[in-house]
Design a protein around this motif. Structure first.
Motif, mmCIF file in Angstrom:
data_model
loop_
_atom_site.group_PDB
_atom_site.id
_atom_site.type_symbol
_atom_site.label_atom_id
_atom_site.label_comp_id
_atom_site.label_asym_id
_atom_site.label_seq_id
_atom_site.Cartn_x
_atom_site.Cartn_y
_atom_site.Cartn_z
ATOM 1 N N VAL A 1 0.688 -1.163 -0.012
ATOM 2 C CA VAL A 1 -0.144 -0.142 -0.160
ATOM 3 C C VAL A 1 1.176 1.027 0.190
ATOM 4 O O VAL A 1 0.537 2.015 -0.829
ATOM 5 N N GLY A 2 1.778 1.711 0.871
ATOM 6 C CA GLY A 2 2.604 2.307 1.094
ATOM 7 C C GLY A 2 3.851 2.529 -0.329
ATOM 8 O O GLY A 2 3.916 3.444 -0.644
ATOM 9 N N MET A 3 3.586 1.450 -0.844
ATOM 10 C CA MET A 3 4.647 1.344 -2.192
ATOM 11 C C MET A 3 3.429 2.499 -3.680
ATOM 12 O O MET A 3 3.770 3.158 -4.479
ATOM 13 N N LEU A 4 2.072 1.786 -3.055
ATOM 14 C CA LEU A 4 1.432 2.534 -4.559
ATOM 15 C C LEU A 4 1.448 3.797 -3.994
ATOM 16 O O LEU A 4 1.459 4.728 -5.083
ATOM 17 N N LEU A 5 1.277 4.164 -2.730
ATOM 18 C CA LEU A 5 1.374 5.550 -2.595
ATOM 19 C C LEU A 5 2.137 6.652 -3.277
ATOM 20 O O LEU A 5 2.316 7.692 -3.785
#
Length: 465
Positions: A148-152
């Motif tokens: 999720v952090g990488m997607l952001l």
């Protein structure tokens, strides 16, 4: 002449010395290079992987494709950086020079642009694949949060890079996109001014976005991606149907990474590189006239990946549409591994046969209901006129949000009572319903919003020059 000692006749001390002796390093260049490459591959992959996970239809190669796109973006970005000055109007002139005066400059820019857009799609699809197969559950919940952090960060990288051509499309898309940030209570205006370097998009904004785009965000993606790969191995590799019980006797057959996995990855990477380069040769990255703060296009839209959020602002109070709903969605996304913890269906697409049926039902219902809701809110519902004495935050914010949440609660009750769905199946269906609604809102924002953000058919929208 003494006879040679066979392995069976070798003394225990001799056998120990032979085991502890370092392996012989190959002397010819080809064998030496192959050994180095094999060692590098096995640093990134386990020595063996379950045969079932090698099927294209299980992973679709989305994680590897995302990593390939990040690498391609880094390489093309370095070359583009050599021919770019982060200062208007020189930035726009440099982009023009890339297209006309630099060898393969236009191709590199096209590859960079389309790879960045494709990375958003593959990152989202990879996250969906992980969720659909239950691979976000313990012990992989930390890796889900990393994803999720990488997607952001990928969205942030695309957003900051969007401004760099300094054309009309980029200037006004960033103006609209950053205005959404100002709706955050208390700190929104300060954050917006900090990001813009002033009250509006200008030369300070371009320098800030350029610095974030080439340094902090890529370093963040690289750090999270490296730890993400390590966690995949730490958590036992890719999920499979027997990964939950840990019973070695029922574990699936494993095959060596070299050549079984590496061969598939090489074919997949070569195919996508060919597709990307052919597409980039045929379809140029968009570039309009130089940015002009005095001339605003109609409509002024955010980048396509934020148009679903912009569409929400047309139906809800800004605080609700720009802050509350995205915060609730991100919070629910981060908490998925902690309230969907049943491990029996790990590695099984859509949890079960009933889960597959309910997924289709939820997606179909959202495809039908979301446009109906948009049309009703556009032409029928007028909460502000019906409740003129109420604050706008309540009439155009809290009440419509309560209606939507009540509808989701009703859907959950139907799934629970009519289908006797398990918790994991209900979570899956609600997730699919909300995600499909976001996709529909994004499509409406891209193709069905014309001048003044009015709803109209795509062929009725005048071309922007």
């Amino acid at each position: 002449m003494p006879e040679e000692t066979s392995i069976d006749q070798e003394s225990p001390l001799g056998r120990m010395r032979r085991r502890l002796a370092p392996p012989e390093f190959p002397t010819d260049d080809r064998s030496r290079m192959r050994m180095v490459v094999d060692s590098l591959v096995l640093h990134l992959h386990p020595t063996k992987v379950p045969r079932a996970t090698l099927r294209w239809t299980y992973t679709w190669g989305l994680g590897g494709l995302s990593a390939l796109l990040v690498t391609l973006l880094a390489v093309t970005g370095v070359f583009l950086q050599m021919n770019y000055t982060p200062s208007p109007p020189q930035a726009y002139l440099d982009v023009l020079a890339l297209r006309t005066d630099t060898w393969f400059g236009d191709l590199l820019r096209n590859v960079h642009h389309w790879s960045a857009n494709l990375l958003i799609i593959t990152s989202v699809l990879h996250l969906l694949r992980v969720f659909f197969t239950g691979a976000h559950r313990p012990p992989r919940e930390l890796n889900w949060l990393l994803g999720v952090g990488m997607l952001l960060l990928v969205l942030a990288a695309n957003f900051t890079g969007y401004l760099l051509p300094w054309d009309q499309l980029a200037f006004w898309a960033i103006t609209v996109g950053t205005s959404i940030l100002s709706y955050v209570p208390v700190v929104g205006q300060a954050l917006s001014r900090l990001l813009l370097g002033g009250p509006e998009v200008g030369s300070a904004t371009l320098l800030t976005f350029y610095s974030l785009h080439i340094s902090f965000i890529p370093l963040g993606i690289l750090a999270l991606m490296s730890y993400h790969f390590w966690r995949v191995r730490k958590d036992g590799g890719l999920s499979h149907p027997n990964s939950a019980n840990g019973n070695e006797q029922t574990s699936p057959e494993r095959v060596t990474t070299i050549p079984h996995l590496v061969r598939r990855e090489a074919v997949w990477a070569a195919a996508w590189l060919a597709i990307l380069f052919i597409w980039s040769m045929l379809v140029p990255a968009p570039l309009e006239g130089i940015a002009d703060p005095a001339v605003s296009p109609n409509p002024a839209k955010a980048p396509w990946y934020f148009l679903g959020l912009q569409e929400l602002l047309l139906h809800f109070h800004p605080l609700i549409g720009a802050v509350i709903i995205p915060a609730l969605a991100l919070g629910a996304l981060a908490l998925l591994p902690f309230y969907d913890v049943h491990l029996e269906s790990v590695g099984v697409y859509f949890r079960s046969y009933r889960g597959r049926y309910m997924t289709l039902l939820a997606a179909g219902g959202s495809l039908l209901l979301t446009p109906i809701w948009v049309l009703l809110d556009e032409f029928v519902l007028d909460w502000g006129a019906w409740l003129p004495n109420w604050p706008s935050l309540l009439s155009n914010g809290a009440i419509p949000l309560a209606v939507v949440l009540l509808g989701l609660f009703g859907l959950d009750e139907i799934l629970h009572r009519a289908f006797r769905a398990k918790t994991e199946e209900r979570v899956l269906s609600l997730f699919i319903f909300i995600f499909t609604a976001l996709v529909v809102l994004t499509i409406i924002g891209i193709f069905f919003r014309g001048p003044g953000m009015a709803l109209m058919w795509p062929w009725e929208i005048p071309a922007v020059h």
